[in-house]
Design an enzyme around this catalytic site. Structure first.
Site, PDB file in Angstrom:
ATOM      1  N   THR A   1       0.845  -1.191   0.000  1.00 20.23           N
ATOM      2  CA  THR A   1       0.000   0.000   0.000  1.00 20.23           C
ATOM      3  C   THR A   1       0.882   1.244   0.000  1.00 20.23           C
ATOM      4  O   THR A   1       1.825   1.347   0.782  1.00 20.23           O
ATOM      5  CB  THR A   1      -0.930  -0.013   1.228  1.00 20.23           C
ATOM      6  OG1 THR A   1      -1.708  -1.213   1.154  1.00 20.23           O
ATOM      7  CG2 THR A   1      -1.840   1.194   1.254  1.00 20.23           C
TER       8      THR A   1
ATOM      9  N   CYS B   1      25.317   7.145   7.952  1.00 18.35           N
ATOM     10  CA  CYS B   1      25.100   5.697   8.074  1.00 18.35           C
ATOM     11  C   CYS B   1      26.317   5.007   8.662  1.00 18.35           C
ATOM     12  O   CYS B   1      26.225   3.936   9.228  1.00 18.35           O
ATOM     13  CB  CYS B   1      24.816   5.086   6.707  1.00 18.35           C
ATOM     14  SG  CYS B   1      23.479   5.905   5.884  1.00 18.35           S
TER      15      CYS B   1
HETATM   16  C1  LIG Z   1      24.429   9.321  -2.008  1.00 23.52           C
HETATM   17  C2  LIG Z   1      23.389   8.647  -1.152  1.00 23.52           C
HETATM   18  N1  LIG Z   1      22.827   7.510  -1.570  1.00 23.52           N
HETATM   19  C3  LIG Z   1      21.891   6.874  -0.858  1.00 23.52           C
HETATM   20  C4  LIG Z   1      21.453   7.355   0.356  1.00 23.52           C
HETATM   21  C5  LIG Z   1      20.396   6.616   1.129  1.00 23.52           C
HETATM   22  O1  LIG Z   1      19.145   7.262   1.040  1.00 23.52           O
HETATM   23  P1  LIG Z   1      18.007   7.044   2.162  1.00 23.52           P
HETATM   24  O2  LIG Z   1      18.536   7.647   3.424  1.00 23.52           O
HETATM   25  O3  LIG Z   1      16.817   7.787   1.614  1.00 23.52           O
HETATM   26  O4  LIG Z   1      17.759   5.581   2.258  1.00 23.52           O
HETATM   27  C6  LIG Z   1      22.012   8.556   0.842  1.00 23.52           C
HETATM   28  C7  LIG Z   1      21.585   9.120   2.137  1.00 23.52           C
HETATM   29  O5  LIG Z   1      22.172   8.933   3.144  1.00 23.52           O
HETATM   30  C8  LIG Z   1      23.006   9.208   0.063  1.00 23.52           C
HETATM   31  O6  LIG Z   1      23.580  10.355   0.487  1.00 23.52           O
END
Ligand SMILES: Cc1ncc(COP(=O)(O)O)c(C=O)c1O
Length: 386
Positions: free
Chosen positions: A237, A324
């Site tokens: 959804t 991350c």
């Molecule tokens: C270059 C890049 N790719 C992918 C991502 C991942 O995106 P999202 O946080 O929307 O999963 C990020 C964000 O941290 C990013 O800067």
């Protein structure tokens, strides 16, 4: 008020986006697949968001698949393209500086027999298109190179890479534009890629919302199975409020991107000059070909993590690099690929600005950041900067 200089990690949702989303969590709560009036209203909002997002990025509505964020868009693109092309080949080419959403998705594919070939980058983090060309073979199904890097801001020569990839029939080009989308002129059809991943939360939209643009006629295997939503390309959804928020955020940014980018670039350059005045600090990433909002440095003789903590005490939100990867002791794979030895890469510091960053905030940051960097490097963490 603390000063937020971590817009590359995420951005605050802008008020217009919040107002556009709120009705969808209220009276507009319907399921777009329902046949009744509630469902029809939600369907209308969703279709409209699809159209508006597609228009804002230069694509067509049917080419856009809404996802739960940049990471999901990337996973759908890479795994979907790899498996769809499996009968033709098993080789995938990528760069050494991709986001973990790309590197880890490809590492996963590597466990199933795909051959992952990483092309190097130079000292500035840039790929040489000739390296991509040399790596291309008849068994190459996919090439994945980001539009610009999230840690050091370097912009890749995507047009030249696309020309090399498309000169050889069969391979698809995926471009991760999650970080670059808010800041570079974005017209997906003109990028000459086949697949472009985007996220909403880097452009003052909601977290947990993203999109994959799939050039019309490109075949992908769906990676999430269930209902027939998103033209059978992504079951589940739909996040109608998220879609409306993302469309609004991209639409607003499309209109104001050139002016916002110029303003932020000037602010960023002032900040870079102030930080580079500290001995032993080097700008990382390309000096010119870089996103306007990212200032990234190596501070020799200091731990980037210590600087971030000290800045936080002074009311400035910064980071060492990818949000991350923060909290891990590993040095950035991006800086390693750019040739920085581990001891230097430990001194990484990233300051990233946003559309809402004010001149007064930059003035304050120009005063505080160099003082904090000096003091951390000299071994006295947490002293009030003056
Ligand atoms: C270059 C890049 N790719 C992918 C991502 C991942 O995106 P999202 O946080 O929307 O999963 C990020 C964000 O941290 C990013 O800067």
């Amino acid at each position: 008020m603390p000063i937020y200089l971590d817009h590359a990690a995420t951005t605050p949702v802008r008020p217009e986006v919040l107002s556009a989303m709120l009705p969808l969590w209220g009276a507009g709560f319907g399921n777009p697949s329902s046949a009744h009036a509630f469902g029809r209203a939600a369907r209308e909002a969703l279709d409209d968001a699809h159209e508006r997002l597609a228009a804002a990025i230069g694509g067509e509505s049917r080419e856009v698949v809404l996802t739960s964020g940049g990471t999901e868009a990337i996973n759908l693109a890479l795994k979907g393209a790899a498996w769809a092309g499996r009968a033709r080949g098993h080789r995938i080419i990528t760069s050494a500086v991709e986001h973990h959403a790309v590197t880890h998705a490809l590492a996963h594919l590597g466990k199933f027999g795909f051959e992952i070939v990483e092309v190097p980058v130079d000292r500035y983090g840039q790929v040489d298109p000739d390296d991509v060309e040399r790596a291309l073979t008849d068994t190459t199904v996919l090439v994945a190179v980001m539009l610009a890097n999230n840690e050091v801001g370097t912009i890749q020569p995507i047009a030249e890479i696309a020309a090399r990839v498309h000169a050889r029939r069969g391979a698809l080009l995926h471009v991760d534009a999650v970080q670059a989308g808010p800041w570079l002129p974005l017209h997906v059809a003109e990028l000459r890629a086949d697949l472009v991943s985007l996220g909403a939360h880097k452009v003052e939209g909601p977290k947990g919302t993203g999109a994959l643009w799939i050039r019309r006629g490109t075949h992908l295997l769906a990676q999430q199975h269930g209902g027939g939503q998103e033209r059978h390309r992504r079951a589940g959804t739909e996040n109608v409020a998220g879609a409306v928020g993302m469309a609004t955020a991209f639409e607003l940014r499309a209109a104001e991107r050139p002016a916002a980018a110029e303003r932020v670039r000037a602010q960023r350059d002032r900040l870079v000059a102030a930080v580079l005045a500290v001995d032993g600090v080097e700008l990382t990433g390309h000096p010119v070909g870089r996103l306007p909002h990212i200032a990234s440095f190596i501070v020799r003789g200091a731990e980037g993590g210590d600087i971030v903590l000290a800045l936080d005490l002074e009311g400035i939100a910064a980071s060492t690099g990818s949000a991350c990867a923060s909290g891990s002791d590993e040095v950035s794979h991006v800086l390693a690929a750019m040739g920085f030895p581990a001891d230097e890469a430990h001194g990484a510091l990233r300051l990233s600005l946003g559309r809402s960053t004010t001149d007064a905030e930059i003035e304050e940051a120009c005063r505080v950041v160099p003082a904090v960097v000096r003091r951390v490097r000299d071994g006295s963490v947490g002293v009030t900067a003056g």
